[in-house]
Every structure is written in C-alpha cells, then in structure tokens.
Design a protein around this motif. Sequence first.
Motif, mmCIF file in Angstrom:
data_model
loop_
_atom_site.group_PDB
_atom_site.id
_atom_site.type_symbol
_atom_site.label_atom_id
_atom_site.label_comp_id
_atom_site.label_asym_id
_atom_site.label_seq_id
_atom_site.Cartn_x
_atom_site.Cartn_y
_atom_site.Cartn_z
ATOM 1 N N MET A 183 42.777 58.265 -27.687
ATOM 2 C CA MET A 183 42.487 56.880 -28.045
ATOM 3 C C MET A 183 43.814 56.144 -27.976
ATOM 4 O O MET A 183 44.787 56.530 -28.615
ATOM 5 C CB MET A 183 41.917 56.811 -29.469
ATOM 6 C CG MET A 183 41.648 55.397 -29.946
ATOM 7 S SD MET A 183 41.016 55.353 -31.648
ATOM 8 C CE MET A 183 42.513 55.724 -32.581
ATOM 9 N N GLY A 184 43.871 55.096 -27.165
ATOM 10 C CA GLY A 184 45.129 54.385 -26.988
ATOM 11 C C GLY A 184 44.995 52.900 -27.238
ATOM 12 O O GLY A 184 43.903 52.331 -27.198
ATOM 13 N N ASP A 185 46.144 52.282 -27.505
ATOM 14 C CA ASP A 185 46.195 50.840 -27.735
ATOM 15 C C ASP A 185 47.316 50.258 -26.895
ATOM 16 O O ASP A 185 48.488 50.569 -27.114
ATOM 17 C CB ASP A 185 46.430 50.553 -29.219
ATOM 18 C CG ASP A 185 46.529 49.070 -29.512
ATOM 19 O OD1 ASP A 185 45.789 48.283 -28.881
ATOM 20 O OD2 ASP A 185 47.345 48.695 -30.370
ATOM 21 N N ARG A 186 46.965 49.404 -25.954
ATOM 22 C CA ARG A 186 47.978 48.828 -25.063
ATOM 23 C C ARG A 186 48.884 47.840 -25.788
ATOM 24 O O ARG A 186 50.002 47.598 -25.364
ATOM 25 C CB ARG A 186 47.334 48.181 -23.854
ATOM 26 C CG ARG A 186 46.462 47.031 -24.201
ATOM 27 C CD ARG A 186 45.752 46.459 -22.999
ATOM 28 N NE ARG A 186 44.917 45.381 -23.511
ATOM 29 C CZ ARG A 186 44.678 44.282 -22.879
ATOM 30 N NH1 ARG A 186 45.166 44.089 -21.686
ATOM 31 N NH2 ARG A 186 43.925 43.363 -23.415
ATOM 32 N N HIS A 187 48.425 47.272 -26.914
ATOM 33 C CA HIS A 187 49.241 46.307 -27.661
ATOM 34 C C HIS A 187 50.408 46.989 -28.384
ATOM 35 O O HIS A 187 51.511 46.457 -28.424
ATOM 36 C CB HIS A 187 48.388 45.539 -28.671
ATOM 37 C CG HIS A 187 47.272 44.768 -28.043
ATOM 38 N ND1 HIS A 187 47.474 43.641 -27.279
ATOM 39 C CD2 HIS A 187 45.940 44.988 -28.041
ATOM 40 C CE1 HIS A 187 46.312 43.188 -26.845
ATOM 41 N NE2 HIS A 187 45.361 43.995 -27.290
ATOM 42 N N THR A 188 50.147 48.159 -28.957
ATOM 43 C CA THR A 188 51.187 48.865 -29.706
ATOM 44 C C THR A 188 51.814 50.009 -28.915
ATOM 45 O O THR A 188 52.870 50.509 -29.289
ATOM 46 C CB THR A 188 50.609 49.454 -31.009
ATOM 47 O OG1 THR A 188 49.586 50.402 -30.661
ATOM 48 C CG2 THR A 188 50.040 48.371 -31.907
ATOM 49 N N GLY A 189 51.118 50.462 -27.869
ATOM 50 C CA GLY A 189 51.587 51.610 -27.099
ATOM 51 C C GLY A 189 51.267 52.940 -27.760
ATOM 52 O O GLY A 189 51.634 53.994 -27.254
ATOM 53 N N LEU A 190 50.542 52.912 -28.874
ATOM 54 C CA LEU A 190 50.217 54.135 -29.605
ATOM 55 C C LEU A 190 49.049 54.868 -28.956
ATOM 56 O O LEU A 190 48.101 54.243 -28.470
ATOM 57 C CB LEU A 190 49.865 53.815 -31.054
ATOM 58 C CG LEU A 190 50.999 53.273 -31.915
ATOM 59 C CD1 LEU A 190 50.457 52.711 -33.232
ATOM 60 C CD2 LEU A 190 52.023 54.362 -32.187
ATOM 61 N N ILE A 191 49.118 56.193 -28.980
ATOM 62 C CA ILE A 191 48.022 57.051 -28.531
ATOM 63 C C ILE A 191 47.793 58.095 -29.614
ATOM 64 O O ILE A 191 48.736 58.740 -30.083
ATOM 65 C CB ILE A 191 48.339 57.739 -27.190
ATOM 66 C CG1 ILE A 191 48.493 56.694 -26.092
ATOM 67 C CG2 ILE A 191 47.247 58.744 -26.831
ATOM 68 C CD1 ILE A 191 48.889 57.267 -24.749
#
Length: 156
Positions: free
Chosen positions: A34-42
């Motif tokens: 599960m990733g978030d392009r806004h924070t760069g977290l996966i």
Amino acid sequence: MTSPTAPHGLNVMRLRRQIEAQTPEVTVLDNTNMGDRHTGLIKVPDLMVIAAEDTDETAKAVNSRDVLMVLEVVSRTNSLTDIRDKLHDYPKMGVPLYVVVDPRKDKKTVTAHSDPSEGPDGVRYRKKVPYSFGDTVTAGRWTLDTSSLKSYPEDW
C-alpha cells in the motif's frame, strides 16, 4: 522480519471473513503493498479494505487514499511497528480507519483509530476507541466479533 505465527494468521483470517461477510462489495487484501505518492510511504498491512471498483489489478501498490480501513494484528516480536510506526504513518497516508488487534498475553485488546486530521502535532488520528477481546468492536461500517480471537500462548 519474523514470519507471522499461526495465532497471528488465524486472527487475521477470522477478521477477514467477518469483513467480507458484512460487505461483499469490498475487496479485502492481505499482505499487499500500500503506497502513498504524497508522502512516498509504502506499508504492507495485514489486511486492507478497499471498494471493489477501486481495485487496480495492474498496480504495484494499492493507493492508500483509496483504502477504507487497515487492520493490523500486532506481532509478538515486532509490536512497535504496528502500535507506534504505522499509527504515525497511516493517517498521513490518508487511511481513514486503523484497527489494531493486540493478542499479546498482557494486552488482549482491539483499538479503533479514526478521524485523521491536522492538528498542532501534525496529521494524527483524533479518535481512539479501546476494546477488550470478547467485545463487539464498531469500526466504521463494520461490527467485529472478537470472541473468536486468540491471544498468543502464555509461554511466548
């Protein structure tokens, strides 16, 4: 990272079945990026729930902003990842509901975290509702019966 134990996997399976029975219109994924392009977290949650229409079978990771709920069963050997690190990261990733199941022998709790919003301490979950094993947990649109959850053995 230590592999999940049988009690861990069985608790995840029991909760997954309840979610699927209550909401057949969702997709419930386990151990998926599960990733978030806004924070760069996966992250790789034990369970995540998304609307079936938001399922992209070609994606390398599920967009965290499409996730309706994440559920984690605390590991007996790496508990801080779930109760500290992911609790810190998931609201920043746009996850609206985070349920933490803690089967360690001295805990036996379920906590529903919701209402992620900005505050003086950054983006955090602003609502926290604690439950004990055996309680019926209200988590968003889901009702989870925790009477079948098992704690880790006493000698662990």
